[in-house]
Design an enzyme around this catalytic site. Sequence first.
Site, mmCIF file in Angstrom:
data_model
loop_
_atom_site.group_PDB
_atom_site.id
_atom_site.type_symbol
_atom_site.label_atom_id
_atom_site.label_comp_id
_atom_site.label_asym_id
_atom_site.label_seq_id
_atom_site.Cartn_x
_atom_site.Cartn_y
_atom_site.Cartn_z
ATOM 1 N N GLY A 17 0.796 -1.052 -0.072
ATOM 2 C CA GLY A 17 0.009 0.015 -0.127
ATOM 3 C C GLY A 17 0.794 1.082 0.045
ATOM 4 N N ASN A 61 -5.400 -5.040 8.036
ATOM 5 C CA ASN A 61 -5.438 -5.358 6.535
ATOM 6 C C ASN A 61 -6.531 -6.130 6.165
ATOM 7 O OD1 ASN A 61 -3.484 -7.898 4.988
ATOM 8 N ND2 ASN A 61 -4.643 -6.196 4.403
ATOM 9 N N TYR A 118 0.643 -12.734 -6.397
ATOM 10 C CA TYR A 118 1.060 -11.340 -6.982
ATOM 11 C C TYR A 118 1.479 -10.456 -5.779
ATOM 12 C CZ TYR A 118 -0.046 -6.558 -7.900
ATOM 13 O OH TYR A 118 -0.180 -5.036 -7.970
HETATM 14 P P1 AMP Z 1 -4.822 -5.604 -16.057
HETATM 15 O O1 AMP Z 1 -3.972 -4.780 -16.633
HETATM 16 O O2 AMP Z 1 -5.950 -5.036 -15.249
HETATM 17 O O3 AMP Z 1 -5.049 -6.876 -16.727
HETATM 18 O O4 AMP Z 1 -4.006 -5.918 -14.689
HETATM 19 C C1 AMP Z 1 -2.870 -6.989 -14.618
HETATM 20 C C2 AMP Z 1 -1.569 -6.615 -14.022
HETATM 21 O O5 AMP Z 1 -1.975 -5.977 -12.775
HETATM 22 C C3 AMP Z 1 -0.797 -7.505 -13.933
HETATM 23 O O6 AMP Z 1 0.465 -7.125 -14.240
HETATM 24 C C4 AMP Z 1 -0.743 -8.052 -12.493
HETATM 25 O O7 AMP Z 1 0.607 -8.272 -12.110
HETATM 26 C C5 AMP Z 1 -1.266 -6.664 -11.819
HETATM 27 N N1 AMP Z 1 -2.365 -7.009 -10.976
HETATM 28 C C6 AMP Z 1 -2.879 -8.070 -10.727
HETATM 29 N N2 AMP Z 1 -3.790 -7.999 -9.545
HETATM 30 C C7 AMP Z 1 -3.671 -6.769 -9.116
HETATM 31 C C8 AMP Z 1 -4.107 -5.807 -8.120
HETATM 32 N N3 AMP Z 1 -5.285 -6.400 -7.401
HETATM 33 N N4 AMP Z 1 -3.720 -4.542 -7.886
HETATM 34 C C9 AMP Z 1 -2.763 -4.007 -8.710
HETATM 35 N N5 AMP Z 1 -2.140 -4.734 -9.776
HETATM 36 C C10 AMP Z 1 -2.509 -6.022 -9.913
#
Ligand code: AMP
Length: 469
Positions: free
Chosen positions: A40, A114, A255
């Site tokens: 965060g 959290n 992740y």
């Molecule tokens: P998107 O572009 O929306 O498909 O997000 C996928 C990307 O965001 C991937 O590179 C992941 O590593 C990252 N990701 C996955 N889940 C989260 C999350 N909850 N918050 C921020 N990033 C994320």
Amino acid sequence: MLENTLLDELHEECGVFGVFGCHGAAEITYFGLHSLQHRGQEGAGIVACDNGSMKRIKGQGLVTEVFKEGSLDKLPGDMAIGHVRYSTAGGSSIENVQPFLFNHHTGPFALCHNGNLVNSNELKKFCEDRGSLFQSTSDSEILAHLIQKNYNDRTFIYSLKSALEMLDGAFAFLVMLGDKLIAARDKYGLRPLSIGKINGGYVVSSETCAFEVINAKFVRDVNPGEVVEISKDGIKSTYYSNMNKHHMCAMEYIYFSRPDSELEGRNVHAFRKASGKLLYKEMPTKADIVIGVPDSSLSAAIGYAEESKIPYEMGLIKNKYVGRTFIQPSQAMREKGVRMKLSAVSSIIKGKRVILIDDSIVRGTTSKRIVALLREAGAKEVHVRISSPQITNPCFYGVDISTYDELISARLDLEGVREYIGADSLYFLSKEALFEAAERNDLCLACFTGKYPTALYHAVKDANKDGKF
Ligand code: AMP
Ligand code: SF4
């Protein structure tokens, strides 16, 4: 992973850290929070306790922005709790930055958490019907009001446990009283929380990566449904619930957590590397190079390369020095944000068949942009391999993928997603492989399967804006 601060509204969760019985507790907490910063970046705070008197500093921004030189001197004491925040419930305003500090007739107490409660609306109404007025929209304040409501002249611990029993959802709570630090974890074990030992005292952290920095030794994880009281008498363990399950959030492994953290005995890097190997085993593909999306997908990419014997290459370079100044909400600026953040290395990529490993696809925007970047850099073929299954359902436990609308895999089938991101081929890891990589089969996989470990209360309605549930 592309940092959410730069890209879009996808959120990471929060991180909590606490110290008991150590001189300079606020300073130790500062270093602990610094190593939890990936959880965060929106706000940070520390409350320190000196002989029963509590002082707090909190603010918006990174740990290093909130705590300037000399500010920790204003937080004396040998006990402290701290928090790094990304807003999962409630807004991002300063009132919602934790820890919270309350006055109780038995003395002050501080708390932070959290995770995300699924019955927060119901509990808020319960408290408001009984006279509570909320200052923030954070779930942490709900616990404080419930403690108050359950007090009935019994001990603080008794009322805390009664209050915890009323909560449903995912959480790791730290509560600090004048003479003890209390750690509690949800009965489903969704969010991690670990205990370490340091200089005769104890520390509690969302992730074990924080222990290394402060030279603390891992003792054990807090169990689901457990309340751990740390005082001068040592550690006392009791349970607020008889229903204790182990459903650690799979996304913690995939992740969120840092690769050097151990989550319930399984190292995150080892998990990701194993998932990369399984990704190749499940869908062997001929290619010239393997590239991982920095940073969270590098371990999986290494595993894939090792298993496939296809060389791992640094085809994408991340600019580490792009700061928070570049947070831009508009789509056009997001596009620019990615280019500032990531560069494709043409000399490595040109004319190559590329395996691109990422840990997840949420909206699909990241993969789409990176595939385009690789093609512009001259890639002959781009095969996207995702080290998790398709996210088809919202998460109600503190991970901000909370509506069906935003999830590309909830709307499109595999071929539709492949077409959208512009890849030559696309494959998602199976659920079974996640269990194999984690060496356990009890993880929460609700965002992949729709099988939620808790009741859902109002959360379903919130996710149901488009009536698709
Ligand atoms: P998107 O572009 O929306 O498909 O997000 C996928 C990307 O965001 C991937 O590179 C992941 O590593 C990252 N990701 C996955 N889940 C989260 C999350 N909850 N918050 C921020 N990033 C994320
Ligand atoms: Fe984690 Fe997904 Fe479960 Fe949410 S639904 S706790 S993101 S595994």
